[in-house]
Design a protein around this motif. Structure first.
Motif, PDB file in Angstrom:
ATOM      1  N   ALA B 114       1.001  -1.364  -0.193  1.00 48.80           N
ATOM      2  CA  ALA B 114       0.163  -0.202   0.254  1.00 48.80           C
ATOM      3  C   ALA B 114       1.172   1.201  -0.241  1.00 48.80           C
ATOM      4  CB  ALA B 114      -0.738   0.197   1.008  1.00 48.80           C
ATOM      5  N   VAL B 115       1.775   1.140   0.734  1.00 46.95           N
ATOM      6  CA  VAL B 115       2.752   1.937   0.667  1.00 46.95           C
ATOM      7  C   VAL B 115       3.557   2.199   0.076  1.00 46.95           C
ATOM      8  CG1 VAL B 115       4.622   3.496   1.874  1.00 46.95           C
ATOM      9  CG2 VAL B 115       3.025   2.295   3.442  1.00 46.95           C
ATOM     10  N   ILE B 116       4.508   1.265  -0.934  1.00 43.89           N
ATOM     11  CA  ILE B 116       5.380   2.039  -1.806  1.00 43.89           C
ATOM     12  C   ILE B 116       4.739   2.281  -3.085  1.00 43.89           C
ATOM     13  CG2 ILE B 116       6.179   0.476  -3.794  1.00 43.89           C
ATOM     14  CD1 ILE B 116       7.199  -1.357  -1.659  1.00 43.89           C
ATOM     15  N   ASN B 117       2.418   1.520  -3.579  1.00 42.20           N
ATOM     16  CA  ASN B 117       2.228   2.173  -5.019  1.00 42.20           C
ATOM     17  C   ASN B 117       1.570   3.618  -4.642  1.00 42.20           C
ATOM     18  OD1 ASN B 117       1.770   0.301  -6.360  1.00 42.20           O
ATOM     19  ND2 ASN B 117       1.770  -1.337  -5.071  1.00 42.20           N
ATOM     20  N   GLY B 118       0.767   3.155  -3.292  1.00 42.88           N
ATOM     21  CA  GLY B 118       0.516   4.819  -2.994  1.00 42.88           C
ATOM     22  C   GLY B 118       1.368   5.963  -2.664  1.00 42.88           C
ATOM     23  N   LEU B 119       2.761   6.500  -1.985  1.00 42.04           N
ATOM     24  CA  LEU B 119       3.567   7.168  -2.383  1.00 42.04           C
ATOM     25  C   LEU B 119       3.834   7.174  -3.318  1.00 42.04           C
ATOM     26  CD1 LEU B 119       4.079   7.971   0.071  1.00 42.04           C
ATOM     27  CD2 LEU B 119       6.960   6.757   0.246  1.00 42.04           C
ATOM     28  N   TYR B 120       4.054   5.994  -4.119  1.00 44.84           N
ATOM     29  CA  TYR B 120       4.690   6.940  -5.823  1.00 44.84           C
ATOM     30  C   TYR B 120       3.540   7.350  -6.636  1.00 44.84           C
ATOM     31  CZ  TYR B 120       7.342   5.797 -10.377  1.00 44.84           C
ATOM     32  OH  TYR B 120       8.142   6.429 -11.300  1.00 44.84           O
ATOM     33  N   ILE B 121       2.342   6.959  -5.886  1.00 46.21           N
ATOM     34  CA  ILE B 121       1.686   7.978  -7.069  1.00 46.21           C
ATOM     35  C   ILE B 121       0.937   9.297  -7.175  1.00 46.21           C
ATOM     36  CG2 ILE B 121      -1.497   7.908  -7.829  1.00 46.21           C
ATOM     37  CD1 ILE B 121      -1.354   4.199  -7.641  1.00 46.21           C
ATOM     38  N   VAL B 123       3.437  10.699  -5.255  1.00 47.96           N
ATOM     39  CA  VAL B 123       4.450  11.799  -5.549  1.00 47.96           C
ATOM     40  C   VAL B 123       3.836  11.924  -7.406  1.00 47.96           C
ATOM     41  CG1 VAL B 123       7.135  12.065  -6.067  1.00 47.96           C
ATOM     42  CG2 VAL B 123       6.348  11.324  -4.050  1.00 47.96           C
ATOM     43  N   GLU B 124       4.666  10.760  -7.827  1.00 49.45           N
ATOM     44  CA  GLU B 124       4.099  11.051  -9.432  1.00 49.45           C
ATOM     45  C   GLU B 124       2.639  12.223  -9.692  1.00 49.45           C
ATOM     46  OE1 GLU B 124       5.887  10.079 -12.201  1.00 49.45           O
ATOM     47  OE2 GLU B 124       7.495  10.333 -10.592  1.00 49.45           O
ATOM     48  N   GLY B 125       1.819  12.072  -9.536  1.00 50.60           N
ATOM     49  CA  GLY B 125       0.550  12.810  -9.443  1.00 50.60           C
ATOM     50  C   GLY B 125       0.807  14.182  -9.055  1.00 50.60           C
ATOM     51  N   GLY B 126       1.583  14.575  -7.936  1.00 51.45           N
ATOM     52  CA  GLY B 126       2.030  16.064  -7.396  1.00 51.45           C
ATOM     53  C   GLY B 126       1.108  16.201  -6.512  1.00 51.45           C
ATOM     54  N   GLY B 127       0.650  15.140  -5.111  1.00 51.28           N
ATOM     55  CA  GLY B 127      -0.032  15.672  -4.203  1.00 51.28           C
ATOM     56  C   GLY B 127      -1.133  14.374  -3.918  1.00 51.28           C
ATOM     57  N   LEU B 128      -1.388  14.239  -2.287  1.00 52.98           N
ATOM     58  CA  LEU B 128      -2.085  13.532  -1.918  1.00 52.98           C
ATOM     59  C   LEU B 128      -4.075  13.424  -2.958  1.00 52.98           C
ATOM     60  CD1 LEU B 128      -1.994  13.752   2.265  1.00 52.98           C
ATOM     61  CD2 LEU B 128      -1.472  11.878   0.037  1.00 52.98           C
ATOM     62  N   GLY B 129      -4.217  14.459  -3.811  1.00 49.04           N
ATOM     63  CA  GLY B 129      -5.136  14.443  -4.308  1.00 49.04           C
ATOM     64  C   GLY B 129      -5.290  12.826  -5.492  1.00 49.04           C
ATOM     65  N   ALA B 130      -4.333  12.916  -5.729  1.00 50.66           N
ATOM     66  CA  ALA B 130      -4.221  11.475  -6.085  1.00 50.66           C
ATOM     67  C   ALA B 130      -4.467  10.220  -5.897  1.00 50.66           C
ATOM     68  CB  ALA B 130      -2.182  11.526  -7.459  1.00 50.66           C
ATOM     69  N   ILE B 131      -4.163  10.035  -4.243  1.00 51.24           N
ATOM     70  CA  ILE B 131      -4.853   8.852  -4.669  1.00 51.24           C
ATOM     71  C   ILE B 131      -6.094   9.371  -3.426  1.00 51.24           C
ATOM     72  CG2 ILE B 131      -2.527   7.603  -4.275  1.00 51.24           C
ATOM     73  CD1 ILE B 131      -2.326   8.199  -0.916  1.00 51.24           C
ATOM     74  N   THR B 132      -6.601  10.133  -3.622  1.00 54.62           N
ATOM     75  CA  THR B 132      -7.502  10.652  -2.410  1.00 54.62           C
ATOM     76  C   THR B 132      -8.784  10.758  -3.624  1.00 54.62           C
ATOM     77  OG1 THR B 132      -7.411  12.905  -1.970  1.00 54.62           O
ATOM     78  CG2 THR B 132      -6.757  10.861  -0.432  1.00 54.62           C
ATOM     79  N   ALA B 133      -9.035  11.860  -3.598  1.00 53.41           N
ATOM     80  CA  ALA B 133     -10.181  12.444  -4.722  1.00 53.41           C
ATOM     81  C   ALA B 133      -9.852  13.894  -4.959  1.00 53.41           C
ATOM     82  CB  ALA B 133     -11.256  12.682  -3.765  1.00 53.41           C
ATOM     83  N   ALA B 134      -9.900  13.896  -6.363  1.00 49.86           N
ATOM     84  CA  ALA B 134      -9.388  14.212  -7.208  1.00 49.86           C
ATOM     85  C   ALA B 134     -10.439  14.762  -8.744  1.00 49.86           C
ATOM     86  CB  ALA B 134      -8.018  15.008  -7.453  1.00 49.86           C
ATOM     87  N   ASP B 135     -10.540  16.045  -9.038  1.00 54.49           N
ATOM     88  CA  ASP B 135     -10.675  16.283 -10.434  1.00 54.49           C
ATOM     89  C   ASP B 135     -12.498  15.221 -10.072  1.00 54.49           C
ATOM     90  OD1 ASP B 135      -8.744  17.209 -11.195  1.00 54.49           O
ATOM     91  OD2 ASP B 135      -8.196  15.543 -11.908  1.00 54.49           O
TER      92      ASP B 135
END
Lengths: 327, 587
Positions: B114-121, B123-135
């Motif tokens: 969870a941490v490895i994939n979550g963290l990577y997304i 960082v790459e996505g540019g913020g916590l929005g990438a793994i929670t809620a955005a757009d």
């Protein structure tokens, strides 16, 4: 093997506490001793001098740790070496085992000059234990004893590499002897236990087994009962008698005077690097110079103390002397 | 990241009745009756998490693997989570022996994925929005999975982590053999999967580093779970019982790697390089692991072997210009390296510990500088020695591919076979030496040099022998290395390589064979796989080293001796109990 001893392990001295020793602390069973004695066959049955030092002096900078020490150890003899702290006992041991080379004087084994290198001294047949236990802590009891067999194993690097039939033979022999030695010191059931995990007293005995594995003709024990309770001290005494019966001559350093006086054939008193008195336990015990050297206090009191120490519990006697020595 | 801080309290109490201290005590105490339920819920939540979307949008570099923006999927890390989650549920529900310990380790695996994939997304996505809620999109997959893992760990900590059970069944011989074969084949498949996970990386697969790390996390959790159940210990006992059989099967299985998914030229090259470093690490293990002599310039012996081989290979740039058969070249390289080993080892007669380390460090530097300056025209200097011809037997050259029947084996497969045999030989040498008079003498010197000397061990020659033999093995590996890569440059033998080799030995487990191989594999695969992280590569690498050393100081595959040395205090104290022994402090 050596049946000429007056103090054989048969005349078992009662323990200091008067209790029966637990089985693992009792003297090695006779059959074990017999088998081992056959394997080791070190004794020649004579009482000729085997280890001698003549005029050994050791100087560290301005400090004269040993001054002109001359002594002789007969075959099958147990000699005790006592003296106050800092008297030079361990320095003398180190000179005997090649750890130090004496500033002057000579050490001879069976008439031949002692080699300078500890490994060669062991090869020549002098083994030792250390004042602070120096086992190989992360090796098992068995492996510790096997390391002791190092000098007697015929196994070159190539053989170690290829594990041929000769390798297996020498390995089997070494394991066999190590098992016997562990049984001899009462550690048979601990052979696969790591040395560091053994209780203190067992570590001391394992160190003796490791030293015996080198097939020594002389065994030097540096404070073998330090930190032991009365029962274990008694067990150690029985063990040393049994070692002597294997034909190994023994020199013991010890602070516990009761232990020394009931164990040794002869006692040497070392004070400030000089051999002060030498003689039978009875002679040494009664010698006023010894008393004075140890305590430096009015003789009557100390004499009483020493006799008390010699007749009552060993622990109190030994420590009493040590504490007094500062005075 | 929060999960990482949660882990330590769960992993420290090793004894059965949980002794919770501090603030966590109350919480865990309250949870104790529900420990089992927590484990089950943790597993369910983890599976739930795996089926949620993981990324709210498609990342700049391309879609994250396993269709992360969509729900549902049973591939890649999602599959790993489902497997770990199901295992957690089953173990927690059935209450197998040491269930809490297993659940804890599986939970750590879930958290890692969870941490490895979550963290990577993130960082790459540019913020916590990438793994929670955005757009307008929601993707709580990693968060939910993380919660599941933490719940499982909490549950196991509340229930109290049991000691690892020691399993032993008396099965018929053929069953035991069959079991070993099956397990070794499974191991091969896992190794192949680990090697190829994430692919070759680069433009084609920008997320290979993350995929690989995630796989490592999942596999690590699964292995730790198996280990906790005592099954791995049982396999170890089993293979020890049938030692010869295991060695043969393992060798055959290892030779089967080209038939798996890793059977391409690229992976054959990677595997061959790992083999070179594994063989070298085993050689270093003699010097450091057995004899306890710290050698910081060890890679120089690999270099000496490689340069000797390069010069005798018939390469146009070689100064000697003769072409000897490969077997002979190997022997000569090994002997020359061994001689240098003895020379470097000779100061060990006089210096110990830190000082020896500095002497060896200096030797390593001398070698690199000399090679850089093309000393005697033997090393090619900055130009290196290129175009070393491939090993050839008759007309067949080792870098060509082979076709057996209908099976086309990748090119470089013969090099792979060769290095497997070489590593096997080196292992045999190490194993034989370790269990011999010589090996015991080395260990004795490591433990207490003065006592060893008092036992009649002539420490000087024996220490030099350790250096000599270690260097010889490195020289062998060097000769192979020269022919495999075709180029030998001074650059491959820098100080950093020595340090990495040393880390491989320590990380894998000092004094053990599997440890050295595993350590070498990890240390030389990780940097390759982490190329995607570019700037952070060495940082992550270093962090991994620190974490492993903190939580498993005895190395991944612990030697029984080392394990005891670094065992936790309570265990030691408990063992020392027998008999009332007044211990006096030595004067």
């Amino acid at each position: 093997m050596s049946e000429e001893q007056a103090t054989s392990p048969d005349d078992k001295v009662g323990t200091a506490t008067g209790e029966e020793l637990p089985p693992e602390l009792q003297a090695p069973p006779e059959e074990v001793v017999a088998v081992l004695a056959e394997d080791m066959h070190v004794a020649t049955g004579t009482r000729e001098p085997i280890l001698q030092s003549s005029g050994v002096s050791m100087v560290f900078g301005g400090l004269r740790a040993l001054n002109d020490v001359t002594f002789s150890l007969g075959e099958g003899e147990i000699i005790g070496l006592i003296g106050p702290n800092g008297a030079g006992k361990t320095t003398f041991f180190n000179c005997l085992t090649g750890l130090y080379s004496p500033t002057s004087g000579q050490v001879t084994l069976r008439g031949k000059a002692m080699p300078k290198d500890p490994a060669r001294v062991t090869q020549a047949g002098v083994a030792r234990t250390f004042q602070n236990i120096r086992l190989f802590p992360s090796m098992t009891a068995m492996e510790n004893v096997l390391v002791g067999r190092h000098v007697r194993m015929k196994q070159g690097p190539l053989s170690s590499l290829l594990h041929g039939p000769r390798f297996r033979k020498s390995e089997a022999e070494a394991h066999d002897r190590a098992e016997k030695l562990l049984a001899f010191v009462g550690l048979g059931r601990f052979s696969d236990e790591l040395a560091r995990n053994l209780p203190y007293g067992d570590q001391r005995r394992l160190e003796i087994a490791r030293a015996l594995a080198t097939d020594p003709s002389v065994l030097l024990l540096d404070e073998p009962t330090a930190g032991m309770n009365a029962q274990e001290t008694e067990a150690t005494r029985q063990l040393i008698f049994a070692i002597r019966d294997l034909g190994v001559s023994v020199v013991v350093i010890e602070h516990d005077t009761k232990f020394i006086f009931t164990l040794c054939d002869r006692v040497l008193v070392l004070v400030q690097g000089e051999l002060l008195v030498e003689g039978s336990p009875d002679e040494v015990r009664g010698d006023p110079r010894v008393v004075e050297a140890y305590l430096g206090a009015p003789p009557e009191e100390i004499e009483a103390q020493i006799h008390a120490g010699a007749t009552t519990g060993s622990g109190t006697g030994g420590s009493g002397l040590q504490e007094g020595s500062t005075g | 990241m929060t999960a990482v801080t949660e882990a330590p309290p769960a992993s420290t109490p090793e004894t059965a009745p949980p002794r919770h201290t501090g603030r966590l005590a109350g919480l865990l105490g309250a949870l104790a009756p529900r420990a089992r339920l927590l484990g089950i819920v943790g597993g369910v939540v983890a599976i739930l998490g795996s089926q949620l979307p993981w990324a709210t949008f498609v990342l700049n570099q391309g879609a994250y693997p396993e269709l992360a923006t969509l729900p549902f999927g049973f591939t890649g890390f999602r599959l790993h989570l489902v497997i770990l989650g199901l295992a957690t549920i089953v173990v927690a529900a059935v209450r197998v022996p040491a269930a809490n310990r297993i659940v804890r380790n599986l939970g750590i695996g879930i958290v890692a994925v969870a941490v490895i994939n979550g963290l990577y997304i993130t960082v790459e996505g540019g913020g916590l929005g990438a793994i929670t809620a955005a757009d307008g999109a929601v993707a709580f997959g990693s968060v939910v999975a993380l919660i599941g893992g933490v719940l499982a760990i909490l549950g196991s900590a509340a229930g109290g982590v049991e000691p690892r059970p020691e399993l032993d069944w008396n099965l018929p011989l053929w069953v035991e053999w069959l079991l070993l074969v099956v397990i070794f084949v499974l191991m091969l498949l896992v190794v192949a999967a680990a090697l190829t996970s994430g692919g070759q990386g680069g433009v084609v697969n920008p997320y290979s580093g993350a995929v690989f790390l995630s796989f490592l996390g999942a596999a690590g959790g699964a292995f730790a779970g198996l280990n906790a159940s005592g099954l791995l210990g049982y396999v170890a006992t089993l293979s020890e019982r049938h030692r010869v059989f295991s060695v043969i099967v393992l060798l055959i299985v290892a030779l089967g790697l080209p038939l798996t998914s890793a059977g391409t030229e690229y992976w054959m090259t990677v595997a061959s390089n790992i083999g070179v470093y594994a063989a070298t690490a085993i050689g270093l293990n003699i010097v450091v692991g057995l004899a306890g002599l710290l050698d910081l310039g060890y890679v120089a012996f690999l270099g000496i072997g490689a340069f000797v081989a390069a010069n005798l290979s018939g390469a146009t740039a070689s100064a000697v210009g003769i072409h000897l058969p490969f077997v002979l070249v190997m022997v000569i390289s090994a002997v020359v390296a061994g001689i240098f080993g003895a020379i470097v080892g000779s100061p060990t007669l006089r210096v110990r510990g830190d000082y020896l380390a500095i002497v060896t460090l200096a030797f390593g530097e001398i070698f690199v500088r000399s090679a850089q300056n093309n000393i005697g025209g033997l090393t090619g200097g900055a130009n290196a020695i290129p175009n070393i011809p491939a090993v050839a037997v008759g007309d067949f050259r080792f870098n060509e591919s082979i076709t057996i029947g209908s099976v086309q084996l990748p090119s470089g497969v013969m090099y792979y076979v060769l290095i497997v045999l070489l590593v096997a030989g080196v292992m045999l040498v190490f194993g034989n030496l370790k269990n011999s008079r010589l090996g015991r003498a080395w260990i004795a010197i490591r433990e207490d040099e003065d006592a060893a000397s008092a036992m009649g061990i002539r420490t000087g020659p024996i220490k030099i022998l350790a250096f000599l033999l270690g260097a010889t093995l490195a020289g062998l590996a060097g000769a192979f290395f020269a022919h495999k890569t075709g180029v030998v440059a001074y650059d491959s033998f820098r100080f950093l390589e020595s340090v990495t080799l040393l880390s491989a030995v320590i990380l894998g487990g000092m004094g053990t064979i599997p440890g050295a191989v595993l350590g070498a594999s990890i240390l030389f695969v990780l940097p390759e796989k982490l190329r995607e992280f570019s700037d952070y590569r060495l940082l992550i690498f270093g962090l991994a080293l620190v974490l492993i050393m903190r939580f498993r100081p005895q190395g991944i595959v612990a030697d029984k001796h080392r394990r005891a040395e670094l065992a936790e205090e309570p265990e030691d104290a408990a063992k020392e109990a027998p008999g009332p022994l007044p211990t006096r402090v030595e004067p």
